[in-house]
Design an enzyme around this catalytic site. Structure first.
Site, PDB file in Angstrom:
ATOM      1  N   CYS A  98      46.750  40.586  32.967  1.00 26.25           N
ATOM      2  CA  CYS A  98      46.487  40.019  34.282  1.00 26.25           C
ATOM      3  C   CYS A  98      47.689  40.235  35.184  1.00 26.25           C
ATOM      4  O   CYS A  98      47.618  40.031  36.387  1.00 26.25           O
ATOM      5  CB  CYS A  98      46.115  38.547  34.178  1.00 26.25           C
TER       6      CYS A  98
ATOM      7  N   ASP B  43      36.832  31.173  43.578  1.00 22.72           N
ATOM      8  CA  ASP B  43      36.524  30.507  42.309  1.00 22.72           C
ATOM      9  C   ASP B  43      36.475  31.538  41.177  1.00 22.72           C
ATOM     10  O   ASP B  43      36.622  32.731  41.405  1.00 22.72           O
ATOM     11  CB  ASP B  43      35.193  29.746  42.415  1.00 22.72           C
ATOM     12  N   ASP B  44      36.272  31.079  39.935  1.00 25.23           N
ATOM     13  CA  ASP B  44      36.358  31.963  38.771  1.00 25.23           C
ATOM     14  C   ASP B  44      35.213  32.948  38.682  1.00 25.23           C
ATOM     15  O   ASP B  44      35.366  34.048  38.159  1.00 25.23           O
ATOM     16  CB  ASP B  44      36.387  31.115  37.494  1.00 25.23           C
TER      17      ASP B  44
ATOM     18  N   ASP C  58      36.054  41.024  34.405  1.00 20.68           N
ATOM     19  CA  ASP C  58      37.495  41.113  34.273  1.00 20.68           C
ATOM     20  C   ASP C  58      37.819  42.313  33.411  1.00 20.68           C
ATOM     21  O   ASP C  58      37.185  42.522  32.373  1.00 20.68           O
ATOM     22  CB  ASP C  58      38.044  39.856  33.578  1.00 20.68           C
TER      23      ASP C  58
ATOM     24  N   ASP D 267      35.921  33.068  32.444  1.00 20.17           N
ATOM     25  CA  ASP D 267      35.516  32.701  33.806  1.00 20.17           C
ATOM     26  C   ASP D 267      34.140  32.029  33.839  1.00 20.17           C
ATOM     27  O   ASP D 267      33.860  31.240  34.738  1.00 20.17           O
ATOM     28  CB  ASP D 267      35.557  33.918  34.731  1.00 20.17           C
TER      29      ASP D 267
ATOM     30  N   GLY E 103      27.020  49.178  28.910  1.00 19.27           N
ATOM     31  CA  GLY E 103      28.162  49.118  29.807  1.00 19.27           C
ATOM     32  C   GLY E 103      28.359  50.438  30.513  1.00 19.27           C
ATOM     33  O   GLY E 103      27.419  51.222  30.679  1.00 19.27           O
ATOM     34  N   HIS E 104      29.619  50.700  30.902  1.00 18.80           N
ATOM     35  CA  HIS E 104      29.913  51.922  31.620  1.00 18.80           C
ATOM     36  C   HIS E 104      31.302  52.395  31.226  1.00 18.80           C
ATOM     37  O   HIS E 104      32.217  51.588  31.061  1.00 18.80           O
ATOM     38  CB  HIS E 104      29.848  51.660  33.128  1.00 18.80           C
ATOM     39  N   SER E 105      31.459  53.710  31.055  1.00 17.53           N
ATOM     40  CA  SER E 105      32.766  54.251  30.696  1.00 17.53           C
ATOM     41  C   SER E 105      33.080  55.456  31.559  1.00 17.53           C
ATOM     42  O   SER E 105      32.186  56.208  31.945  1.00 17.53           O
ATOM     43  CB  SER E 105      32.769  54.642  29.215  1.00 17.53           C
TER      44      SER E 105
ATOM     45  N   ASP F 126      40.326  28.462  35.186  1.00 20.02           N
ATOM     46  CA  ASP F 126      41.157  28.923  34.075  1.00 20.02           C
ATOM     47  C   ASP F 126      42.462  29.501  34.613  1.00 20.02           C
ATOM     48  O   ASP F 126      42.529  30.001  35.736  1.00 20.02           O
ATOM     49  CB  ASP F 126      40.416  29.914  33.162  1.00 20.02           C
TER      50      ASP F 126
HETATM   51 CO    CO Z   1      39.351  32.540  36.427  1.00 19.48          CO
HETATM   52 CO    CO Z   2      38.773  36.466  36.588  1.00 16.02          CO
END
Ligand code: CO
Ligand code: CO
Length: 327
Positions: free
Chosen positions: A15, A47-48, A66, A89, A137-139, A222
């Site tokens: 992060c 917000d999250d 994320d 989240d 998903g995606h790559s 969080d």
């Molecule tokens: Co968050």
């Molecule tokens: Co986040």
């Protein structure tokens, strides 16, 4: 193919490679999108996750994503950390995750496929722990490895844990120790490993969220890239309250203080402090301040209330123009 340590491919860390908060706010300012009565939580207060009503019994879909560059050298651990962080989240909104989707950027021809597989396996294991499928998903082929998860969850409008619902008079609790940013920084620089940091980062916030909901908590978030002070400030600002923190009460991971004293300071943690500093009144050393602003990866819940498993670190006080006083 010759591979160096996985964190060596990351220009930032976890992060800590987030876009700095001030810059991000500038970037999204005014980009409101189509107004919708069904959008219960949108971009307004950072917000999250966002929440949108569906059906007619107050049920909401919660959506978030994320992803980041390697925070640790072990690919399986990195996958686990990234997934736990993404799921967080949803928990931080008081929701229950129902589905995850992989997001992967991989330097093809530089890093072997087997390592990518380990990353994905880590993500899968954590999603299994959370009781959800990780489906598709995606790559893309990308110079820097990137991994994360887009998570969909469900919850109820009236019981969402929002960051704009904190009230003066409530205690503030934190459910995980801080300091992973500092320890990840040292790990990247030296290769020293910190199992206590890994353990903390892969721990789901599901039980913390359940405890908060059971206690009737209305506000939580969080603690991730903007650090404890940054996320607390955002909550105070959104809620129109201020906070007092007892810095000695804030739980800190073993080895974090020593690592900080030895100069392992993540750039993101310093940028957090630059941003939030003007809203903080404290008489602490710079090191103590950086620790309070340390950019966390997959940190705990910061809860406006007292819950089992949480540590009370301060309280919310009435003062609309938000200030954080650290004692
Ligand atoms: Co968050
Ligand atoms: Co986040």
């Amino acid at each position: 193919m010759e591979t160096k340590r996985l964190t060596g491919y990351a220009h930032g860390g976890g992060c800590a490679c987030k876009i700095p908060p001030g810059e991000l706010e500038q970037m999204v300012a005014g980009l409101i999108g189509m107004p919708s009565d069904d959008l219960v939580v949108g971009l307004d207060d950072g917000d999250d996750a966002c929440a949108v009503l569906f059906g007619d019994n107050g049920e909401v879909a919660i959506s978030t994503t994320d992803f980041f560059t390697p925070v640790v050298d072990d690919p399986f651990d990195w996958g686990r950390i990234a997934a736990a962080n993404a799921l967080s989240d949803v928990y931080a909104m008081g929701g229950v995750p129902i589905l995850g989707i992989n997001i992967l950027g991989w330097p093809r021809g530089v890093l072997p496929v087997e390592i990518a597989r380990e990353v994905l396996r880590g993500g899968l294991e954590v999603c299994q722990q959370a009781g959800i499928p990780l489906a598709g998903g995606h790559s893309i082929d990308n110079p820097e490895p990137i991994y994360g998860v887009a998570v969909t969850g469900r919850g109820y409008k009236d019981t969402l844990l929002r960051n704009d619902a904190a009230e003066a008079g409530l205690p503030l609790s934190l459910t995980k120790p801080i300091g992973v940013g500092v320890l990840n920084n040292r790990h990247k620089a030296t290769g020293d490993t910190f199992p206590q940091a890994i353990e903390s980062m892969v721990t789901l916030n599901d039980q913390a969220a359940q405890a908060a909901l059971a206690a009737g908590v209305r506000a939580a978030t969080d603690v991730t890239g903007f650090g404890l002070l940054g996320h607390l400030y955002k909550m105070c600002r959104a809620s129109g309250v201020s906070a007092v923190i007892d810095h000695a009460a804030v739980p800190v991971l073993a080895d974090a203080r020593e690592s900080l004293a030895a100069g392992f300071i993540p750039g993101g943690s310093r940028r957090n402090l630059d941003w939030v500093g003007p809203h903080v009144e404290a008489n602490l050393s710079e090191e103590d301040m950086i620790l309070l602003a340390d950019a966390q990866t997959s940190g705990g819940l910061l809860v406006a209330g007292e819950i089992p498993g949480g540590t009370v670190i301060g309280e919310l006080v009435p003062e609309q123009s938000p200030v954080i006083r650290v004692r």
